[in-house]
Design a protein around this motif. Structure first.
Motif: not given
Length: 509
Positions: A197, A199, A211, A230, A232-234
């Motif tokens: 994972n 981020h 991305k 896995n 994820t982004y913010s």
């Protein structure tokens, strides 16, 4: 201040309350207090030395944690353009001299073929000028090469995020900083299910490019390391932007509208708050090395991860006991010793408290987020320093401070700074859940009095900018903090383009 209708609209669009705006204006007007420090944190006084026993037990603890299904995440702050990394290249392009005059740019051109981005730069030069880099150097067209590197019609490296820059050579190709973080994560953060994972916090402008790169990289790196990713982004939330003012502390406006700026990396405490994992590693985007130089990094990531897991298990046991009522005197004594010897928290009056007061004090101190921070011996690299600092409740505990937080007029404090032995390379691992497994509300643990004010230039006008408490400084001020010595070879930042020429970023001979 009296708000105009346009101001109310601006605040609503950003999700900022009138009260928060007023609070920030007052902070800018009054400034921030300096922090009181008791001593620099040193080995045996705030920083744990690394012993073979600690290494072995911590790695074993980490491996067991992963084998038992522990959920790990790697958070990589990766927002912002790499323009500062190319500051000297920009200066050369804008300079009247056509040939490099300073040592930095001479070194850059002398070693240009050693950069991982050289093949792409060569291709771009052929496309733009019909000639390769080496030919352009022979013709003394240095500026054309520099422009091809940083400008938008070329590689655009002056405006892309560091995440997307080619950092390292790999046989037959190269890897970006982003890809190196994916590779690194596979080596110590893959769960029992072989899932990694990761981020990334990125700027909205760069999100599509990041991305696309991740989608491409995750396939071949997943195959290479036998894992699945896995990702994820913010983005930094608009609600964490801070007001800018004129030098007289009145709000600065552009086109009649209040002007807000990103509040610095301290704003990412909100992004961290939104993540959900048992353990979260935090490491800057530019602090990565190639696979063949990563052995030490991986080992010490497992070590600090294991220290966190073991410490958190003990804290959870103590909190469960305290939640049932006041424990026996000998249990309280054990918990107090733990807070002093492991968490390095001292309270002058703790021994004089009643058992009930001790239990209340201990629960308050133990039931907090936990972080384990790697500390490197200070050999001239930039970074905040570890200190034993006073807290608002009168306790003293380990904190990571910037020089700007210490009063330069206080001779005693300045002397302590001179005797500081270590610095913070932003190498930390955190636990953000309480003893019941519930997520802490991280913004509650921020010390708002640890922000600072910087002077910026905006279209030729000097303005005051409010910087939020730093992510690993004031934003984690009220956390339990364990400082551990780690070797210098785990810290390999890329602050300038020429840092990529250091041995740590080059293939092994």
């Amino acid at each position: 201040m009296k708000l105009e209708e346009i101001d109310i609209t601006t605040l609503e669009e950003k999700g900022i309350s009138k009260e928060k705006l007023q609070e920030e204006l007052e902070m800018i007007a009054t400034g921030f207090p300096f922090l009181k420090i008791e001593a620099p944190a040193t080995i045996g006084n705030g920083i744990s030395a690394m012993t073979d026993e600690l290494k072995n037990t911590s790695v074993k603890c980490w491996d067991e944690f992963l084998a038992n299904g522990g959920v790990v995440m790697k958070m990589v702050p990766a927002s912002g353009a790499a323009s500062r990394m190319f500051k000297d290249v920009f200066a050369f392009v804008n300079d009247k001299n056509d040939k490099p005059k300073n040592d930095f740019m001479k070194h850059f051109f002398d070693k240009i073929e050693e950069f991982a981005f050289f093949p792409r730069l060569n291709f771009v030069c052929l496309s733009l000028y019909g000639k390769g880099v080496c030919t352009l150097i022979e013709e003394k067209r240095y500026k054309d090469i520099a422009k091809a590197l940083i400008n938008k019609e070329g590689l655009n490296y002056g405006y892309l995020p560091k995440a997307l820059l080619q950092f390292h050579k790999v046989i037959g190709t190269s890897r970006t900083a982003l890809e190196e973080h994916l590779a690194e994560g596979a080596m110590y953060a893959a769960g029992k299910d072989k899932k990694v994972n990761v981020h990334f916090t990125v700027s909205e402008d760069h999100l599509p490019l990041v991305k696309a790169k991740v989608e491409e990289a995750a396939k071949h790196l997943g195959h290479k390391f036998g894992v699945t990713y896995n990702i994820t982004y913010s983005v930094q939330k608009p609600s964490t932007d801070t007001i800018a003012t004129n030098m007289d502390n009145t709000p600065y406006r552009e086109n009649g509208k209040l002007f807000f700026r990103p509040g610095g990396h301290g704003a990412l405490i909100e992004n961290l708050h939104d993540l959900d994992a048992d353990v979260i590693f935090i490491k800057n985007i530019d602090n990565v090395v190639p696979d063949e130089r990563r052995e030490s990094t991986v080992e010490y990531k497992k070590i600090i991860g294991g220290i966190l897991v073991a410490t958190k298990q003990r804290i959870n046991e103590y909190c469960k006991t305290l939640a049932k009522g006041t424990p026996k005197a000998e249990e309280l004594a054990e918990m107090l010793a733990f807070t002093r010897n492991v968490l390095c928290i001292t309270h002058d009056n703790a021994d004089n408290m009643t058992d009930e007061e001790k239990a209340s004090y201990l629960f308050r101190k133990l039931n907090r987020p936990v972080r384990v921070c790697g500390m490197v011996k200070n050999e001239g690299e930039p970074g905040g320093g570890p200190y034993l600092a006073y807290n608002p409740d009168g306790t003293v505990s380990p904190q990571i401070l910037e020089a700007s937080q210490i009063d330069p007029e206080n001779k005693e404090a300045v002397e302590m700074m001179k005797h500081s032995t270590h610095f913070n390379p932003v190498d930390l691992v955190v636990s953000t859940r309480n003893y019941k497994g519930e997520k802490f509300n991280l913004p509650e643990f921020v010390d708002k009095a640890t922000g600072f004010i910087s002077i910026k230039s905006r279209e030729g006008v000097e303005i005051k900018a409010l910087e939020l408490p730093g992510l690993w400084n004031g934003a984690m001020s009220d956390w339990n903090t364990i400082l551990v010595e780690v070797p210098a070879d785990t810290f390999n930042p890329v602050k300038t383009v020429n840092d990529l020429l250091r041995d740590s970023h080059q293939p092994k001979a």
